[in-house]
Design an enzyme around this catalytic site. Structure first.
Site: not given
Length: 376
Positions: A121, A275, A238-239, A336
Site C-alpha cells: 500500500m 513511592q 488490521e487495527r 542506565g
C-alpha cells in the site's frame, strides 16, 4: 476460553523452544530466516482461524490475536508484525474478497509457510493518504500492466505474493483504486535492499518496484475501482491486530520491570519501595487495564459486525500511544541499564516506536475520529 488457553500454552512453548534461542541472532543479522515461516506453518500457527480446507485450524479470531499478543509479550515484536501482515491482514483480504480460485491458489501455501505474503500500500509519496497512490495498473487485453513502487513493505524481501494497491482509473481519485494479487516472481517485479530501521531489526522490510509487470485479469482482487472500499472494510481487523500487539508488548515490559525493581537496590533498599516507582507501576497497570477493556469492547463489536472505522481508529491510537509512553516509563525505571542492549527493555523501547506510525499514523487516527464526530 479453555481452548484459547490451551492454544496460549502451546504458543508460549513454541516461542520458548523455537524463537528464544535464535532471536538475538536474527536481530544481529537484521532479518528472520525465510525457513522460519515453514516452522510456524508446521506448528499450525499460520491462518489458525481459517477453514481446514485451506490448512487452517478452524479456531476463533481470538486465537490469531492471542498469537500476536504472546509474541509481543515475549519481546518478539518484529515477528508479530510480520505475522500480522501475513495471517491477519493478507489472508482475510483473500478470504473475504477473493474468488474460489484465488483462495485455492494462495491460502494453503500461506498456511504451510510455503508462501509468504506482503501488503503493498505505502508509497514514497503516499503514506497514510492512500488516495494519493501513484502506482498504476493499465488494462491491456486480458491482462493488466503494473508500474510504480512501494516502500516500507513488511515481509517485502521474503514475499512470494503481494497484495498491491494501484490506480486503474487515475481520474477517479480514491474510486479508481484496485487491488491485485501479484506473484513476486513475475518479470519486472524487483525488490530493493532490506531497509535498516530504528527498531524491529529482524523484521523484513523492503522497497518494491514494478516495471511493466504483466498480471492476468484473474489477479484482480474483487472488482476494479473498489480497492479503497475494500481497504476500509478490512481496517478494523488490521487495527485490532496492531492494538493487541501494543497491549501484549506493554504487558511484557511491565512484567520485566516489576521483576527488575524488586531486585535492584538503591540507597539501601529495593527501588520497588520508592513511592515514585510504585506510583509509576500503578499508573501503567491501570492504563493497560483500561486499554485492554477498550480492545475487548471493540472485539465484541467486530464479532457482531458493528465495529466502525472510527472505533478502529480510536483503538489503534489509544493502544499505540499507551505503548510508546508506558514502555518509555518502564525503561526509565531501569536507569542506565535500560539504555544498554544487555537488558531487553531497550529493544522493547525501540520496537514500540513505529506502532504510532504504520497502519495509519496517530494523526490520521485522530482525524478519522474527529470526522466521525464533526463530519468533514
Amino acid at each position: 476460553m479453555e481452548i484459547l488457553e490451551e492454544f496460549r500454552d502451546m504458543v508460549q512453548r513454541f516461542l520458548q523452544q523455537e524463537v528464544a534461542p535464535h532471536y538475538q541472532d536474527w536481530e544481529a543479522q537484521k532479518i528472520m530466516p525465510r525457513g522460519f515461516w515453514n516452522v510456524m506453518g508446521q506448528a499450525g500457527l499460520l491462518l489458525v482461524d481459517f477453514e481446514s480446507e485451506y490448512g487452517g485450524a478452524e479456531a476463533s479470531f481470538d486465537v490469531s490475536l492471542m498469537v500476536q499478543e504472546e509474541m509481543c509479550r515475549a519481546g518478539y515484536h518484529a515477528l508479530a508484525s510480520a505475522y500480522n501482515i501475513h495471517a491477519n491482514i493478507v489472508a482475510p483480504y483473500i478470504a473475504n474478497i477473493g474468488t474460489d480460485e484465488q483462495k485455492q491458489t494462495w491460502l494453503p501455501g500461506m498456511a504451510s509457510g510455503d508462501i509468504v505474503t506482503a501488503l503493498g500500500m505505502t508509497e514514497p509519496s503516499a503514506g497514510s493518504d492512500l488516495a494519493a497512490l501513484r502506482t498504476r495498473a493499465d488494462r491491456d487485453g486480458d491482462d493488466y500492466i503494473i508500474n510504480g513502487s512501494k516502500v516500507f513493505i513488511t515481509n517485502g524481501i521474503h514475499a512470494d505474493m503481494v497484495v498491491v494497491a494501484a490506480k486503474t482509473d487515475p481520474s477517479l481519485g480514491s474510486k479508481g483504486v484496485s487491488l491485485f494479487l501479484v506473484d513476486a516472481h513475475l518479470p519486472g517485479f524487483s525488490k530493493g535492499k532490506k531497509i535498516d530501521k530504528m527498531g524491529q531489526h529482524s523484521g523484513d522490510t523492503a522497497e518494491l518496484f514494478f516495471s511493466d509487470v504483466r498480471v492476468p485479469a484473474s489477479a484482480l482482487l474483487g472488482s476494479a475501482g473498489r480497492g479503497f472500499g475494500y481497504m476500509m472494510q478490512e481496517l478494523p481487523r488490521e487495527r485490532l491486530g496492531v492494538a493487541v500487539q501494543a497491549i501484549g508488548h506493554v504487558q511484557g515490559a511491565l512484567d520485566m520491570t516489576v521483576a527488575y525493581v524488586k531486585e535492584r537496590q538503591a540507597f539501601g533498599q529495593s527501588i520497588s519501595q520508592f513511592q515514585n516507582t510504585r506510583f509509576k507501576l500503578a499508573e501503567a497497570q491501570t492504563e493497560l487495564a483500561m486499554c485492554r477493556a477498550l480492545m475487548e469492547k471493540c472485539l465484541a463489536k467486530f464479532y457482531q459486525k458493528k465495529m466502525t472505522v472510527e472505533d478502529a481508529a480510536m483503538l489503534k491510537y489509544a493502544a499505540t500511544d499507551m505503548q510508546v509512553r508506558l514502555i518509555s516509563e518502564c525503561l526509565q525505571l531501569f536507569g542506565g541499564y535500560g539504555y544498554t542492549d544487555e537488558y531487553p527493555i531497550s529493544r522493547f523501547y525501540r520496537d514500540a516506536r513505529v506502532q504510532t506510525i504504520y497502519a495509519g499514523s496517530s494523526e490520521i487516527m485522530k482525524e478519522i475520529v474527529a470526522r466521525g464526530l464533526l463530519g468533514r
